[in-house]
Enzyme design. Structure first.
Site, short mmCIF file in Angstrom:
data_model
loop_
_atom_site.label_atom_id
_atom_site.label_comp_id
_atom_site.label_asym_id
_atom_site.label_seq_id
_atom_site.Cartn_x
_atom_site.Cartn_y
_atom_site.Cartn_z
N GLU A 36 39.21 70.53 32.00
CA GLU A 36 39.11 69.86 30.70
C GLU A 36 40.49 69.64 30.09
O GLU A 36 41.42 70.39 30.37
CB GLU A 36 38.24 70.70 29.74
CG GLU A 36 36.77 70.63 30.11
CD GLU A 36 35.88 71.38 29.11
OE1 GLU A 36 36.38 71.88 28.08
OE2 GLU A 36 34.67 71.47 29.39
N ARG A 92 38.51 44.91 33.81
CA ARG A 92 38.02 43.88 34.74
C ARG A 92 36.50 43.82 34.81
O ARG A 92 35.93 42.82 35.16
CB ARG A 92 38.63 44.10 36.14
CG ARG A 92 40.08 43.68 36.20
CD ARG A 92 40.76 44.12 37.48
NE ARG A 92 41.02 45.55 37.47
CZ ARG A 92 41.61 46.21 38.46
NH1 ARG A 92 41.98 45.56 39.54
NH2 ARG A 92 41.83 47.50 38.38
N LYS A 188 40.38 31.68 44.74
CA LYS A 188 40.07 32.99 45.34
C LYS A 188 38.59 33.29 45.22
O LYS A 188 37.97 32.98 44.22
CB LYS A 188 40.89 34.07 44.61
CG LYS A 188 40.65 35.48 45.08
CD LYS A 188 41.58 36.46 44.35
CE LYS A 188 40.89 37.13 43.19
NZ LYS A 188 41.70 38.17 42.55
C1 R5P Z 1 41.34 40.14 39.32
O1 R5P Z 1 40.61 39.26 38.85
C2 R5P Z 1 42.69 40.43 38.80
O2 R5P Z 1 43.17 39.40 37.99
C3 R5P Z 1 43.68 40.71 39.92
O3 R5P Z 1 43.85 39.54 40.68
C4 R5P Z 1 43.19 41.82 40.79
O4 R5P Z 1 42.80 42.91 40.02
C5 R5P Z 1 44.26 42.24 41.78
O5 R5P Z 1 43.72 43.26 42.57
P1 R5P Z 1 44.27 43.56 44.01
O6 R5P Z 1 45.75 43.76 43.90
O7 R5P Z 1 43.54 44.80 44.44
O8 R5P Z 1 43.91 42.39 44.86
#
Ligand code: R5P
Length: 291
Positions: A36, A92, A188
């Site tokens: 804790e 996020r 992406k």
């Molecule tokens: C996601 O939508 C965020 O904007 C970043 O692109 C993401 O958190 C990056 O994470 P990683 O480095 O694990 O790909």
């Protein structure tokens, strides 16, 4: 006004205190044998308090410390507690992507208010509308666009500023405008179940250019690695990576340097070897405008 900080971002808190010409008080922290957390404000506070605490890994522990610290500061005499969280974890998960999920950022922000925050400031939160949605205290989201642009000014050959996904385009556009450069974004896709990332084919002219890829967070580095590989394969001269929050989990730095990235730059919202830019000044401006 007094700046009060935990150990989570002492360097940034010290710079903030200096920029605001205020004293810095450091909160005592310890863990009990069962895990804790304990915090203590070592002296009485007069007037308004600016509590600085970043919630980078271990996020859960730091979140509990933040809640305890807000209560402790409030009960040490502060007339008002402005909570400054340079990196806000759980941002996020800003919606229920799949049935049965929580809206994590909503839970986090509501808890800060319940603990006693009177105002809230963060830096480059993943989705700025989360703050309006979940907070009913004054709040600000600081964007370190000028600082990021300044860092790269005059160093890039035929610069192209690239967002790794459409959601990050506003950041790329703003930096490109300051650098008088062009900008674009990649498409992406993330598989919600496996977490696997892929880039959809997109025709972006990168031949012979210095590409600056800008994102809010580098966590595992997978997003930037994919983006870097793709532009280098298409003839980019050099790739630079910039982000606000360098979490750098899972050997992210090795991954990015191995992918051919020449430079990785982040702010000091999370202390790391890449923290080459400070957000102390924009944070100080935000504090002054909220008080
Ligand atoms: C996601 O939508 C965020 O904007 C970043 O692109 C993401 O958190 C990056 O994470 P990683 O480095 O694990 O790909």
């Amino acid at each position: 006004m007094t700046v009060i900080a935990t150990g989570s971002s002492l360097g940034l808190a010290a710079k903030l205190a200096r920029t605001l010409s205020q004293d810095l008080i450091i909160i005592e922290e310890k863990s009990f044998p069962d895990g804790e957390k304990y915090v203590r404000v070592p002296q009485k506070i007069k007037g308004k308090a600016i509590l600085v605490h970043s919630t980078h890994p271990p996020q859960d522990e730091r979140f509990i410390q933040l809640l305890l610290a807000i209560d402790a500061v409030k009960n040490s005499g502060a007339s008002k507690v402005v909570v400054v969280v340079p990196y806000l974890a759980y941002a996020r998960q800003d919606k229920r992507f799949m049935e049965g999920e929580p809206i994590s950022i909503g839970v986090i922000l509501r808890s800060l208010q319940v603990a006693g925050a009177d105002a809230f400031i963060t830096v480059d939160v993943h989705n700025p509308s989360s703050l309006d949605e979940w907070l009913n205290i004054p709040h600000l989201n600081v964007l370190p666009i000028v600082q990021l642009a300044e860092y790269f000014k005059g160093t890039l050959h035929q610069p192209l500023v690239l967002a790794p996904d459409k959601g990050a385009i506003h950041r790329a556009r703003a930096i490109a405008e300051l650098l008088k450069a062009s900008y674009d974004y990649l498409e992406k896709r993330r598989d919600r179940t496996t977490g696997e990332l892929s880039l959809l084919p997109k025709n972006i002219e990168v031949e012979g250019k210095d590409v600056l890829i800008v994102d809010d967070i580098i966590s595992t580095g997978s997003t930037l690695m994919l983006a870097a590989k793709s532009v280098l394969m298409n003839g980019a001269k050099r790739v630079h990576a910039a982000c606000t929050h360098a979490i750098l989990a899972s050997s992210a730095l090795d991954k990015l340097y191995n992918a051919g990235v020449s430079d990785i730059v982040a702010t000091d919202t999370i202390p790391s070897p890449t923290s080459k830019i400070s957000v102390a000044e924009p944070l100080a401006n935000a504090v002054s405008s909220l008080l």
